[in-house]
Design an enzyme around this catalytic site. Structure first.
Site, PDB file in Angstrom:
ATOM      1  N   ASN A   1      71.757 -25.846 -85.359  1.00  0.00           N
ATOM      2  CA  ASN A   1      71.459 -26.458 -86.655  1.00  0.00           C
ATOM      3  C   ASN A   1      71.121 -27.914 -86.377  1.00  0.00           C
ATOM      4  OD1 ASN A   1      71.391 -27.547 -89.193  1.00  0.00           O
ATOM      5  ND2 ASN A   1      73.549 -27.167 -89.688  1.00  0.00           N
TER       6      ASN A   1
ATOM      7  N   LYS B   1      70.061 -30.099 -88.348  1.00  0.00           N
ATOM      8  CA  LYS B   1      70.302 -30.981 -89.495  1.00  0.00           C
ATOM      9  C   LYS B   1      69.082 -31.907 -89.667  1.00  0.00           C
ATOM     10  CE  LYS B   1      75.163 -30.249 -88.716  1.00  0.00           C
ATOM     11  NZ  LYS B   1      76.555 -30.712 -88.797  1.00  0.00           N
TER      12      LYS B   1
ATOM     13  N   HIS C   1      76.034 -24.375 -96.140  1.00  0.00           N
ATOM     14  CA  HIS C   1      76.642 -25.282 -95.159  1.00  0.00           C
ATOM     15  C   HIS C   1      77.552 -26.280 -95.885  1.00  0.00           C
ATOM     16  CE1 HIS C   1      77.111 -28.336 -92.077  1.00  0.00           C
ATOM     17  NE2 HIS C   1      76.773 -27.398 -91.212  1.00  0.00           N
TER      18      HIS C   1
ATOM     19  N   GLU D   1      77.921 -29.327 -95.574  1.00  0.00           N
ATOM     20  CA  GLU D   1      77.250 -30.579 -95.977  1.00  0.00           C
ATOM     21  C   GLU D   1      76.477 -30.373 -97.275  1.00  0.00           C
ATOM     22  OE1 GLU D   1      75.354 -31.209 -92.193  1.00  0.00           O
ATOM     23  OE2 GLU D   1      77.315 -31.620 -91.313  1.00  0.00           O
TER      24      GLU D   1
ATOM     25  N   GLU E   1      82.884 -22.304 -90.287  1.00  0.00           N
ATOM     26  CA  GLU E   1      82.812 -23.682 -89.804  1.00  0.00           C
ATOM     27  C   GLU E   1      83.892 -24.515 -90.495  1.00  0.00           C
ATOM     28  OE1 GLU E   1      78.538 -24.546 -88.237  1.00  0.00           O
ATOM     29  OE2 GLU E   1      78.683 -25.165 -90.317  1.00  0.00           O
TER      30      GLU E   1
ATOM     31  N   GLY F   1      81.186 -32.133 -86.384  1.00  0.00           N
ATOM     32  CA  GLY F   1      80.767 -33.486 -86.000  1.00  0.00           C
ATOM     33  C   GLY F   1      81.918 -34.400 -85.631  1.00  0.00           C
TER      34      GLY F   1
ATOM     35  N   SER G   1      81.809 -28.523 -83.560  1.00  0.00           N
ATOM     36  CA  SER G   1      81.994 -29.149 -82.246  1.00  0.00           C
ATOM     37  C   SER G   1      81.979 -28.144 -81.092  1.00  0.00           C
ATOM     38  CB  SER G   1      83.274 -29.994 -82.228  1.00  0.00           C
ATOM     39  OG  SER G   1      83.179 -31.045 -83.180  1.00  0.00           O
TER      40      SER G   1
END
Ligand code: 13P
Length: 254
Positions: A9, A11, A98, A100, A170, A176, A216
């Protein structure tokens, strides 16, 4: 169908030139070094979907995916991209839900139901993301929340159609942050998700669904994570932006 998948991904990263360079390195390394049938996917920003798909060529070993799609099909929705458009451009995968998108763009389960249906209606493979924030993990209610996310977004599907969905667990606290879930934490949650799917759709359907881990994932932890019986590969953020690191992660699938 359950298969091993490692998806990057990207992003909102890379210029088009950098994207082409990364894909050129990646395809070479995958062709030379990856001996397993693992599906390799790169989920790139919208403007790069077609150039990267064209770079990869027909029947490519590495597939391309989008990072989102609209809940609408056509019309006056400035700035949006529909599943129908993605399908017409020959894009096989789309990430949906996701964290985010949930956190910064207010996406909730009722919206995700619509997006999932649009994607499946166009025969795209949704990579549906779920996962708990840190405070939920600390309270110990993470299993309940993830089960709820899966249930709300996917339990309206038929047993036949759910098998076309890929799920990515996730944990938000691992995205991250450099703080990976331990392989046991990942396995435990993946087993919970699979059991929940089995309760609704039956055990053989649940056994047929790929559940990826994201958060991660790096070359040095991929192998152990992917060795867990219910972990079918990974959804990789930062480490997918470097060809060598990403290929080593792909090679972490036995
Ligand atoms: P990182 O691999 O950078 O933690 O990101 C994970 C992720 O969000 C993949 O979708």
């Amino acid at each position: 169908m359950r298969k091993k998948i490692v998806a990057g991904n990207w992003k909102m990263n890379k210029t088009l030139e950098e994207a082409h360079a990364l894909v050129a390195e990646l395809t070479g390394m995958v062709a030379d070094e990856v001996k397993t049938p693992t599906e390799v996917v790169v989920c790139v920003p919208f403007p790069y979907l077609l150039p990267i798909k064209n770079q990869l060529g027909a029947g490519a070993r590495v597939k391309v995916g989008a990072q989102n799609c609209s809940e609408h099909e056509w019309g006056a929705y400035t700035g949006e991209t529909s599943a129908t458009m993605l399908a017409s451009a020959g894009i096989p995968y789309v990430i949906l839900g996701h964290s985010e998108r949930r956190q910064y763009f207010g996406e909730n389960s009722s919206l995700l139901v619509k997006k999932i249906d649009r994607a499946l209606g166009q025969k795209l493979t949704p990579i549906f993301c779920c996962g708990e924030p840190l405070e939920v993990r600390e309270k110990g209610t993470h299993e309940g929340l993830v089960k709820q996310q899966v249930e709300e977004a996917l339990f309206h599907l038929s047993a036949e159609v759910i098998q076309k969905v890929v799920i990515a667990y996730e944990p938000v606290w691992a995205i991250g942050t450099g703080k990976t879930a331990s392989s046991q934490q990942a396995q435990d949650m993946h087993a919970v998700i699979r059991q929940h799917l089995a309760g609704k759709f039956g055990p053989s359907v649940a056994q047929d669904i790929s559940i990826l881990y994201g958060g991660s994932v790096k070359a040095d932890n991929a192998k152990e994570l992917f060795a867990q019986p219910d972990v079918d590969g990974g959804l990789v953020g930062g480490a997918s932006l470097k060809s060598r690191e990403f290929v080593e992660i792909v090679k972490g699938v036995a």
